[in-house]
Scaffold this active site. Structure first.
Site: not given
Ligand code: GLN
Length: 481
Positions: A75, A150, A174
């Site tokens: 990420k 996310s 997330s």
């Protein structure tokens, strides 16, 4: 085995081939690269990739190490030295990380190759990856839909076989929520289990880094490498790291699983509800005991989270001032104008909304009414879980109330967007651990996730429960595209 099939394999499967010298780390990486090139135009999961450096690392990889030669997608909020770390924000466009996050150091030491950075909601604020300042990521099961967020890029890449495994962060869901919506496995470790050093802070009392994988065994493997005390993160716990893969053994006979009545409310999509009912029956057939429990303060979790998370975000994001790195407004009139315009130009709408809300709840005069009160409610939520875990080994629930929604459908309504995390957020407030595993498909071929929550440092148990479920079903074998 021909190279094009390699990207579909799990870490455990690849390890076997690599160690038997049936494939080389370079072949794995090349095959993965080709797969990414093929699917990326449809899903937009990546923000950056560094194939050349990765190929060098592959040629030097020691396949006898626990993750020797395994490529990983990260990420774009976790620092990998020399690679961009933009948090999908304009304010960090062009910024490259100067050092490796502790988890990256550990993964590299175990032989892994972090080769690319995945898309996210700006600074991890969102549930759909639509808040990325760069582009939305699409759900590989239906590219008109969101992948969740996310960590949407990380989940979509794994689901589309455009990553073997990836890392996400979970502040309110997330990791688990996008994993559920993309039909893969997402683990949020207990608060403090994994160091956050080198992950850009969103809400420091809630954030955790964790793996997104195709199977529970891969999740256990990555957690074991990443977990442990880190002198650079004072919130990391000084607790021994168990052999999580060994913990996957054993059946589920006599394991007590709690069903919280508050998590099976009317707001759940009927197909999600049916999948959970089927999962419960499956657990019963595996010998688990189902116990009804209550988490009476569930209704307050979202409100509490959006006070605490925004308060902490407003403080953490103060560092993005255009002085030392990142975006800087041109020709400022004076220092205040420099700050104002840098931040006005650099942050997106959702991030600004959170900074404003967070600053408000911390302001003198409102601090006691909002922030302090939220902290008290947080304690009540924590106590709910502590009481439940006196009766059960783990809790099971849907990961999300609905399957993936359409891109754009909720953008105008932040509150409806916030509801996407209704089942995941309380775990962060309580500091406990949770995992999402695939447990069904809704009409239109949309994955449904089952969430298994455990007490703080209860990862071995939830991994065992998740593995037992996974191995007795075939949901994890389904692939989109
Ligand atoms: N969707 C939640 C939020 O917008 C949680 C995000 C996260 O876990 N990073 O804050």
């Amino acid at each position: 085995m021909t190279p094009p099939e390699l990207p579909g394999l799990t870490i455990v499967e690849l390890q076997r081939l690599l160690r038997a010298r049936e494939v080389s780390p370079r072949e794995v990486l090349q095959a993965l690269h080709d797969r990414i090139e093929a699917v990326e135009p449809k899903i937009d999961a990546y923000l950056s990739r560094d194939l050349d450096a990765a190929l060098d690392a592959a040629d030097a990889a020691d396949v006898s190490l626990p993750l020797g030669g395994i490529p990983l997608a990260i990420k774009d909020l976790i620092s990998v030295a020399g690679q961009p770390c933009t948090c999908a924000s304009r304010i960090l466009r062009g910024y490259r990380a100067l050092f490796d996050a502790t988890v990256i150091q550990k993964l590299k030491a175990a032989g892994a190759i972090p080769f690319g950075k995945t898309n996210l909601d700006e600074f991890a604020m969102g549930s759909s990856t639509e808040n990325s300042s760069v582009k939305p990521t699409r759900n590989p099961w239906d590219v008109a839909r969101i992948p969740g967020g996310s960590s949407g890029g990380s989940a979509a890449a794994v689901a589309a076989d455009a990553a073997i495994a990836s890392l996400g962060t979970d502040t309110g869901g997330s990791i688990r929520q996008p994993a559920a919506l993309c039909g893969v496995v997402g683990l949020k470790p207990s608060y403090g289990r994994v160091s956050r050093y080198g992950a850009v802070a969103f809400a420091s009392s809630l954030d955790q880094i964790g793996p997104i994988t195709k199977t529970v065994a891969d999740s256990a493997l990555l957690l074991e490498v990443m977990a442990g005390l880190d002198p650079n993160d004072s919130t990391s716990l000084d607790a021994p790291v168990p052999d999580y893969r060994a913990a996957l053994q054993g059946d589920l006979k006599g394991v007590r699983l709690g069903l919280a009545k508050e998590y099976l409310s009317d707001g759940i999509d009927p197909e999600v509800r049916a999948a959970i009912d089927t999962a419960v029956a499956q657990f019963v057939s595996l010998g688990a005991e189902i116990v009804e429990v209550s988490l009476p303060h569930t209704d307050y979790a979202i409100d509490t989270y959006y006070i605490i998370a925004t308060a902490e975000a407003s403080a953490n994001l103060a560092r993005f001032d255009g002085v030392r790195y990142g975006h800087r407004a041109e020709n400022p009139l004076n220092l205040l104008d420099h700050y104002n315009r840098t931040r006005a130009e650099g942050f997106g709408a959702e991030v600004k909304r959170r900074i404003i809300l967070g600053t408000y709840v911390l302001s003198s005069g409102y601090y006691a009414a909002y922030y302090l009160r939220a902290q008290k409610v947080r304690t009540l939520i924590r106590q709910d879980f502590a009481r439940a875990f006196e009766k059960v080994d783990a809790l099971i629930s849907p990961t999300t109330p609905e399957p993936a929604f359409k891109i754009g459908e909720r953008s105008a309504d932040p509150w409806r967007m916030y509801l996407a995390d209704i089942f995941t957020i309380a775990a962060n407030l309580a500091g406990i651990c949770g995992i999402s595993v695939p447990c069904g498909m809704a009409s239109g071929d949309l994955p449904i996730g089952l969430q298994i929550l455990g007490p703080s440092l209860g990862e071995a148990r939830i991994l065992q429960v998740a593995h037992g479920f996974e191995q007795s079903t075939a949901w994890h074998k389904r692939r989109p595209l």
